[in-house]
Design a protein around this motif. Structure first.
Motif, PDB file in Angstrom:
ATOM      1  N   GLY A 107       0.818  -1.207   0.000  1.00 48.35           N
ATOM      2  CA  GLY A 107       0.000   0.000   0.000  1.00 48.35           C
ATOM      3  C   GLY A 107       0.854   1.260   0.000  1.00 48.35           C
ATOM      4  O   GLY A 107       0.585   2.216  -0.740  1.00 48.35           O
ATOM      5  N   ALA A 108       1.871   1.265   0.854  1.00 56.31           N
ATOM      6  CA  ALA A 108       2.721   2.447   0.937  1.00 56.31           C
ATOM      7  C   ALA A 108       3.374   2.746  -0.412  1.00 56.31           C
ATOM      8  O   ALA A 108       3.458   3.906  -0.837  1.00 56.31           O
ATOM      9  N   PHE A 140      -4.055   7.511   7.389  1.00 60.58           N
ATOM     10  CA  PHE A 140      -2.911   6.599   7.331  1.00 60.58           C
ATOM     11  C   PHE A 140      -2.663   6.195   5.893  1.00 60.58           C
ATOM     12  O   PHE A 140      -3.573   5.751   5.201  1.00 60.58           O
ATOM     13  N   GLU A 192      -8.474   8.714   2.671  1.00 55.62           N
ATOM     14  CA  GLU A 192      -9.116   7.398   2.694  1.00 55.62           C
ATOM     15  C   GLU A 192     -10.626   7.637   2.646  1.00 55.62           C
ATOM     16  O   GLU A 192     -11.138   8.382   3.479  1.00 55.62           O
ATOM     17  N   ASP A 225      -7.071   6.789  -1.227  1.00 62.99           N
ATOM     18  CA  ASP A 225      -6.310   5.648  -0.728  1.00 62.99           C
ATOM     19  C   ASP A 225      -7.315   4.574  -0.324  1.00 62.99           C
ATOM     20  O   ASP A 225      -7.915   4.644   0.756  1.00 62.99           O
ATOM     21  N   GLN A 228      -7.219  -0.034   2.284  1.00 67.83           N
ATOM     22  CA  GLN A 228      -7.987  -0.828   3.244  1.00 67.83           C
ATOM     23  C   GLN A 228      -9.443  -1.016   2.802  1.00 67.83           C
ATOM     24  O   GLN A 228     -10.043  -2.060   3.025  1.00 67.83           O
ATOM     25  N   LYS A 254      -3.486  -4.335   0.191  1.00 67.66           N
ATOM     26  CA  LYS A 254      -4.095  -5.259   1.159  1.00 67.66           C
ATOM     27  C   LYS A 254      -4.875  -6.400   0.497  1.00 67.66           C
ATOM     28  O   LYS A 254      -4.270  -7.373   0.068  1.00 67.66           O
TER      29      LYS A 254
END
Ligand SMILES: *Cc1c(COP(=O)(O)O)cnc(C)c1O
Length: 405
Positions: A107-108, A140, A192, A225, A228, A254
């Motif tokens: 993800g990063a 995040f 997110e 993002d 998740q 993820k």
């Protein structure tokens, strides 16, 4: 000493960098939503490897893809493309707003690519002054230096020396705080669509519509993002598809690999063309093994049956959690969407989310926290109903244990 004792939690403290503090339980086998540890103790998995194992453990479709591709070809580098990567990219673009895909391993890394693309797009189109990135407090986005800087948590970003510049933070669900920061020098707003690590917080529809409007007004890219929230987690393939707002760039990881490391950045041709040959890259990104497993995961998740099943399972979780709460009165609300759920601790239990997680493990249940006040559940999207009921029964025992002190 038996060989089993040799690989114990104590060994972790001896040989591992101390950046994690794992449980003393060491799982050795998983099947569906059940996991067994070294001693043969069985656990129900409501954590899903932190929203990764979207089809549980060792799903037959994924095992088959892994074995088949494992006997064909694993790695090539980006000097040559490969069939699984091309097939997966085609399926992702057919199913979303995106026209182009860049593959990464996490993800990063997908977010790092998104941020670099946004900066390059702005530089090419408007010049050096347009470089401001706005994100949100409690957000995040991963643990690389750029992504912790954009993420809104000082605990993750501070203490590593000078940070990448021109990054600002607004309040989530507070349009005015974004309006105060955004200007024509802003190249991107990153968010997110449901804040996960920050406490499972959904945006209001006015907030979402307002963000898109502000980005359009100031020629800033909107980056979602969905590391998740993506790949079926909310009961939609991607969360944006139910929000009435389409981003310019979307990142996914993820659940994308169902447990095999892979990430991706999606965008339109008009934007992605600014990552010209040589501007960015990854040794492993888009390798055939990861893409073959992700393709099987994508095919399995992206069906009406699985996505509708997420909504049905959400209701079972909500019903079960509210029945537990009627007895023990520990939560103020259960929030989130689909199988990204957060049970928010009430006044009396502030700061004690980890106690619930530890008590859950004692009772044979794997759960998660999101911050110190939210118990988070991100199980397999296809967790059997019987496992949901059994897991909730174990969670009730855990709650009773915490309440009893
Ligand atoms: C987990 C997560 C990331 C980081 O993904 P990694 O694979 O750990 O790099 C980024 N963004 C969000 C929203 C996440 O939940």
């Amino acid at each position: 000493m038996s060989e089993q004792n040799l690989v114990s939690r104590e060994l972790f403290d001896e040989v591992m960098v101390p950046n994690y503090n794992p449980s003393s339980v060491i799982p050795v086998k998983g099947e569906g939503s059940r996991v067994w540890d070294q001693e043969g103790r069985e656990f129900i998995d409501f954590a899903g490897g932190i929203a990764v194992n979207c089809l549980g453990h060792c799903h037959p479709n994924l095992v088959k893809a892994l074995k088949e591709q494992g006997e064909k070809i694993w790695h090539l580098s980006n000097v040559m493309t490969n069939e699984p990567a091309l097939r997966l990219a085609k399926k992702i673009t057919d199913a979303t707003f995106a026209e182009n895909v860049y593959f990464a391993n996490s993800g990063a890394e997908a977010n790092e690519a998104a941020l670099k693309l946004a900066r390059r797009w702005a530089l090419d189109n408007f010049g050096e002054h347009k470089n401001k990135i706005i994100a949100f407090h409690k957000g995040f986005h991963g643990r690389t230096f750029f992504t912790v800087t954009v993420g809104g948590q000082a605990a993750y970003s501070d203490g590593f020396g000078p940070k990448p510049g021109a990054v600002a933070h607004a309040e989530f669900n507070n349009l005015e705080s974004l309006a105060d920061l955004i200007d024509d020098d802003t190249c991107a707003v990153m968010m997110e669509p449901i804040q996960g690590e920050g406490g499972v917080i959904s945006p209001t529809s006015e907030f979402m519509a307002g963000i898109r409007e502000l980005c359009d007004k100031h020629n800033a890219l909107l980056i979602f993002d969905e590391v998740q929230s993506g790949v079926g987690r909310t009961g939609h393939l991607y969360a944006y598809q139910a929000l009435g707002v389409t981003p310019d760039i979307l990142t996914t990881a993820k659940a994308l690999g169902g447990g095999f490391p892979i990430g991706a950045m999606l965008s339109t041709k008009e934007i992605s063309k600014h990552l010209k040959i040589g501007t960015h890259g990854s040794t492993y990104g888009g390798n055939p093994l990861a893409c073959a497993v992700a393709e099987a995961a994508f095919d399995t998740v992206n069906t009406k049956e699985v996505l509708d099943g997420v909504k049905h399972r959400e209701q079972l979780f909500r019903d079960g959690l509210s029945a537990i709460n009627e007895k023990y009165n520990v939560f103020s609300e259960v929030r989130g969407e689909g199988l990204l759920l957060g049970a928010v601790l009430n006044e009396q239990y502030q700061g004690r989310a980890r106690d619930f997680l530890v008590a859950s493990i004692d009772n044979g249940l794997m759960s998660l926290v999101a911050g110190t006040n939210v118990v988070r559940f991100t199980p397999s999207l296809v967790i059997p109903e019987a496992d949901i009921q059994e897991g909730l029964a174990r969670f009730e025992k855990a709650v009773a244990q915490v309440v009893a002190g």
